[in-house]
Design a protein around this motif. Structure first.
Motif, PDB file in Angstrom:
ATOM      1  N   TYR A 156     -23.481  -1.478   6.123  1.00 60.11           N
ATOM      2  CA  TYR A 156     -22.231  -1.067   5.385  1.00 60.11           C
ATOM      3  C   TYR A 156     -21.092  -2.030   5.386  1.00 60.11           C
ATOM      4  N   GLY A 157     -20.645  -2.506   4.426  1.00 65.22           N
ATOM      5  CA  GLY A 157     -19.455  -3.545   4.702  1.00 65.22           C
ATOM      6  C   GLY A 157     -18.866  -3.953   3.216  1.00 65.22           C
ATOM      7  N   TYR A 158     -17.805  -4.204   3.203  1.00 63.66           N
ATOM      8  CA  TYR A 158     -17.010  -4.566   1.988  1.00 63.66           C
ATOM      9  C   TYR A 158     -16.135  -5.791   2.371  1.00 63.66           C
ATOM     10  N   PHE A 159     -16.199  -6.805   1.247  1.00 64.88           N
ATOM     11  CA  PHE A 159     -15.350  -7.904   1.431  1.00 64.88           C
ATOM     12  C   PHE A 159     -13.996  -7.608   0.568  1.00 64.88           C
ATOM     13  N   VAL A 160     -13.045  -7.515   1.270  1.00 67.19           N
ATOM     14  CA  VAL A 160     -11.620  -7.102   0.816  1.00 67.19           C
ATOM     15  C   VAL A 160     -11.147  -8.278  -0.148  1.00 67.19           C
ATOM     16  N   ARG A 161     -10.814  -8.207  -1.259  1.00 65.51           N
ATOM     17  CA  ARG A 161     -10.470  -9.137  -2.183  1.00 65.51           C
ATOM     18  C   ARG A 161      -8.850  -9.637  -2.071  1.00 65.51           C
ATOM     19  N   SER A 162      -8.002  -8.627  -1.864  1.00 75.43           N
ATOM     20  CA  SER A 162      -6.561  -9.196  -1.793  1.00 75.43           C
ATOM     21  C   SER A 162      -6.253  -9.585  -0.448  1.00 75.43           C
ATOM     22  N   GLN A 163      -5.194 -10.411  -0.254  1.00 74.10           N
ATOM     23  CA  GLN A 163      -4.901 -11.116   0.819  1.00 74.10           C
ATOM     24  C   GLN A 163      -3.567 -10.538   1.285  1.00 74.10           C
ATOM     25  N   ILE A 164      -2.978  -9.501   0.453  1.00 78.39           N
ATOM     26  CA  ILE A 164      -1.852  -8.647   0.661  1.00 78.39           C
ATOM     27  C   ILE A 164      -2.137  -7.462   1.178  1.00 78.39           C
ATOM     28  N   PRO A 165      -1.663  -7.211   2.453  1.00 81.99           N
ATOM     29  CA  PRO A 165      -2.179  -5.755   3.044  1.00 81.99           C
ATOM     30  C   PRO A 165      -1.808  -4.505   2.264  1.00 81.99           C
ATOM     31  N   ARG A 166      -0.379  -4.275   1.574  1.00 84.83           N
ATOM     32  CA  ARG A 166      -0.237  -3.098   0.739  1.00 84.83           C
ATOM     33  C   ARG A 166      -1.161  -3.144  -0.391  1.00 84.83           C
ATOM     34  N   GLU A 167      -1.571  -4.286  -0.981  1.00 84.22           N
ATOM     35  CA  GLU A 167      -2.455  -4.307  -2.085  1.00 84.22           C
ATOM     36  C   GLU A 167      -3.885  -3.863  -1.578  1.00 84.22           C
ATOM     37  N   GLN A 168      -4.213  -4.413  -0.413  1.00 82.08           N
ATOM     38  CA  GLN A 168      -5.344  -4.042   0.094  1.00 82.08           C
ATOM     39  C   GLN A 168      -5.733  -2.617   0.292  1.00 82.08           C
ATOM     40  N   ILE A 169      -4.693  -1.758   0.886  1.00 78.22           N
ATOM     41  CA  ILE A 169      -4.949  -0.474   1.053  1.00 78.22           C
ATOM     42  C   ILE A 169      -5.215   0.316  -0.337  1.00 78.22           C
ATOM     43  N   LEU A 170      -4.481  -0.016  -1.522  1.00 78.77           N
ATOM     44  CA  LEU A 170      -4.495   0.433  -2.880  1.00 78.77           C
ATOM     45  C   LEU A 170      -6.140  -0.025  -3.373  1.00 78.77           C
ATOM     46  N   GLU A 171      -6.489  -1.250  -2.967  1.00 82.72           N
ATOM     47  CA  GLU A 171      -7.680  -1.601  -3.428  1.00 82.72           C
ATOM     48  C   GLU A 171      -8.893  -0.832  -2.732  1.00 82.72           C
ATOM     49  N   LEU A 172      -8.679  -0.413  -1.626  1.00 84.49           N
ATOM     50  CA  LEU A 172      -9.946   0.262  -0.837  1.00 84.49           C
ATOM     51  C   LEU A 172      -9.888   1.711  -1.390  1.00 84.49           C
ATOM     52  N   LEU A 173      -8.689   2.357  -1.356  1.00 84.11           N
ATOM     53  CA  LEU A 173      -8.573   3.592  -2.155  1.00 84.11           C
ATOM     54  C   LEU A 173      -9.380   3.642  -3.255  1.00 84.11           C
ATOM     55  N   LYS A 174      -9.272   2.723  -4.131  1.00 84.01           N
ATOM     56  CA  LYS A 174      -9.731   2.971  -5.406  1.00 84.01           C
ATOM     57  C   LYS A 174     -11.166   2.437  -5.448  1.00 84.01           C
ATOM     58  N   HIS A 175     -11.640   1.444  -4.732  1.00 83.16           N
ATOM     59  CA  HIS A 175     -13.100   0.961  -4.624  1.00 83.16           C
ATOM     60  C   HIS A 175     -14.006   2.027  -4.252  1.00 83.16           C
ATOM     61  N   PHE A 176     -13.350   2.883  -3.097  1.00 83.42           N
ATOM     62  CA  PHE A 176     -14.249   4.006  -2.372  1.00 83.42           C
ATOM     63  C   PHE A 176     -14.019   5.245  -2.944  1.00 83.42           C
ATOM     64  N   ASP A 177     -13.158   5.222  -3.745  1.00 81.76           N
ATOM     65  CA  ASP A 177     -12.479   6.612  -4.262  1.00 81.76           C
ATOM     66  C   ASP A 177     -12.071   7.724  -3.146  1.00 81.76           C
ATOM     67  N   LEU A 178     -11.044   7.105  -2.469  1.00 81.66           N
ATOM     68  CA  LEU A 178     -10.671   7.815  -1.213  1.00 81.66           C
ATOM     69  C   LEU A 178      -9.439   8.817  -1.429  1.00 81.66           C
ATOM     70  N   TYR A 179      -9.015   9.010  -2.477  1.00 80.42           N
ATOM     71  CA  TYR A 179      -7.464   9.585  -2.882  1.00 80.42           C
ATOM     72  C   TYR A 179      -7.556  10.995  -2.262  1.00 80.42           C
ATOM     73  N   ARG A 180      -8.594  11.698  -2.574  1.00 82.57           N
ATOM     74  CA  ARG A 180      -8.728  13.127  -1.937  1.00 82.57           C
ATOM     75  C   ARG A 180      -8.907  13.253  -0.624  1.00 82.57           C
ATOM     76  N   LEU A 181      -9.195  12.172   0.155  1.00 82.45           N
ATOM     77  CA  LEU A 181      -9.408  12.220   1.611  1.00 82.45           C
ATOM     78  C   LEU A 181      -8.052  11.796   2.171  1.00 82.45           C
ATOM     79  N   ILE A 182      -7.079  11.570   1.687  1.00 86.79           N
ATOM     80  CA  ILE A 182      -6.171  10.928   2.271  1.00 86.79           C
ATOM     81  C   ILE A 182      -5.090  12.068   3.101  1.00 86.79           C
ATOM     82  N   LYS A 183      -4.719  11.791   4.483  1.00 85.41           N
ATOM     83  CA  LYS A 183      -4.071  12.689   5.376  1.00 85.41           C
ATOM     84  C   LYS A 183      -3.270  12.004   5.926  1.00 85.41           C
ATOM     85  N   PRO A 184      -1.896  11.940   5.401  1.00 86.88           N
ATOM     86  CA  PRO A 184      -0.779  10.973   5.794  1.00 86.88           C
ATOM     87  C   PRO A 184      -0.215  11.178   7.341  1.00 86.88           C
ATOM     88  N   PHE A 185       0.049  10.486   8.149  1.00 87.82           N
ATOM     89  CA  PHE A 185       0.611  10.561   9.392  1.00 87.82           C
ATOM     90  C   PHE A 185      -0.432  11.634  10.342  1.00 87.82           C
TER      91      PHE A 185
END
Length: 256
Positions: A156-185
């Motif tokens: 299991y692995g994924y090549f992170v496309r963006s080099q900008i951390p804030r964009e990277q987290i948004l990229e991952l949430l979209k790619h793996f469809d993780l929105y419903r699993l977010i539990k801030p803090f």
């Protein structure tokens, strides 16, 4: 004797191809009888980003021997679509999303922990250790190193496309469809331990005078015992969560 087969890569797998081969069927020339895995990686695609291979309309595993005249279709990871009955590449699809990051993704690790995802990161891990932990704990390797994702043992692995951390987290949430699993803090940004709310009276002797005076809600890490409170970083993280929610709404509405 040189043979040829036709290949077609779908969706984000095209990110690894030269422009002239993206989103089209193209001819692939080869000698001997390479495995389909070797042929895919010869085209620049890490095998861990592949979830389904069809040869002449039939699902095959990575050990399939490529033959002249084969028509190959290659599809990316279907994390939340159950293709167990046709996928021959892994024993089972990954359902619990846990991550381990390479040494270049420290800021992304903090973002993942702040949004509640189980994330292992150290800035002194070597590739072999990352791969070992990934296999032992069924964690997705996140990296900017394509070479690590081509190591045969990696599942299991994924090549992170963006080099900008804030964009990277948004990229991952979209790619793996993780929105419903977010539990801030809910996780410690220092050690990845879980956070639990703690009464101020229990930890008041550990607080600086101004923290004690101006803040009343506190959390303690069950791992490293660090104390957290709603400080200045809270507004910045709330802005990020708000942006994530907007992206989620746009996704649900088919925008973007």
């Amino acid at each position: 004797m040189e043979n040829s087969a036709t290949f077609r890569f779908y969706e984000e797998l095209n990110d690894f191809l030269p422009r002239e081969k993206r989103k089209i069927t193209f001819e692939y020339l080869f000698n001997g009888g390479p495995s389909i895995k070797d042929a895919i990686e010869a085209n620049g695609i890490p095998h861990v980003e592949v979830d389904l291979i069809l040869v002449n309309g039939r699902s095959v595993g990575f050990d399939y021997t490529l033959k002249g005249g084969d028509c190959v279709s290659v599809y990316p990871i279907f994390e939340f679509l159950d293709i167990t009955s046709v996928c021959l590449l892994r024993e089972s699809p990954l359902r619990e999303m846990k991550f381990i990051l390479d040494t270049h993704l420290g800021k992304l690790a903090k973002y993942l922990r702040l949004t509640g995802f189980d994330t292992i990161y150290r800035n002194d891990y070597e590739d072999k250790e990352i791969i070992r932990i990934s296999l032992a704990e069924h964690r997705v390797i996140l990296t900017r190193d394509i070479g690590m994702l081509k190591v045969k043992s990696v599942i299991y692995g994924y090549f992170v496309r963006s080099q900008i951390p804030r964009e990277q987290i948004l990229e991952l949430l979209k790619h793996f469809d993780l929105y419903r699993l977010i539990k801030p803090f809910s996780r410690c940004i220092k050690c990845n331990g879980k956070l639990t709310e703690v009464e101020k009276e229990e930890i008041v002797d550990q607080l600086e005078p101004l923290t004690k005076k101006y803040f009343n809600r506190f959390f303690r890490c069950t791992g490293c015992q660090s104390i957290f409170w709603e400080g200045s970083h809270l507004n910045r993280m709330k802005e990020l969560i708000s942006e994530i929610e907007k992206r989620k709404e746009s996704k649900n509405q088919g925008i973007g």
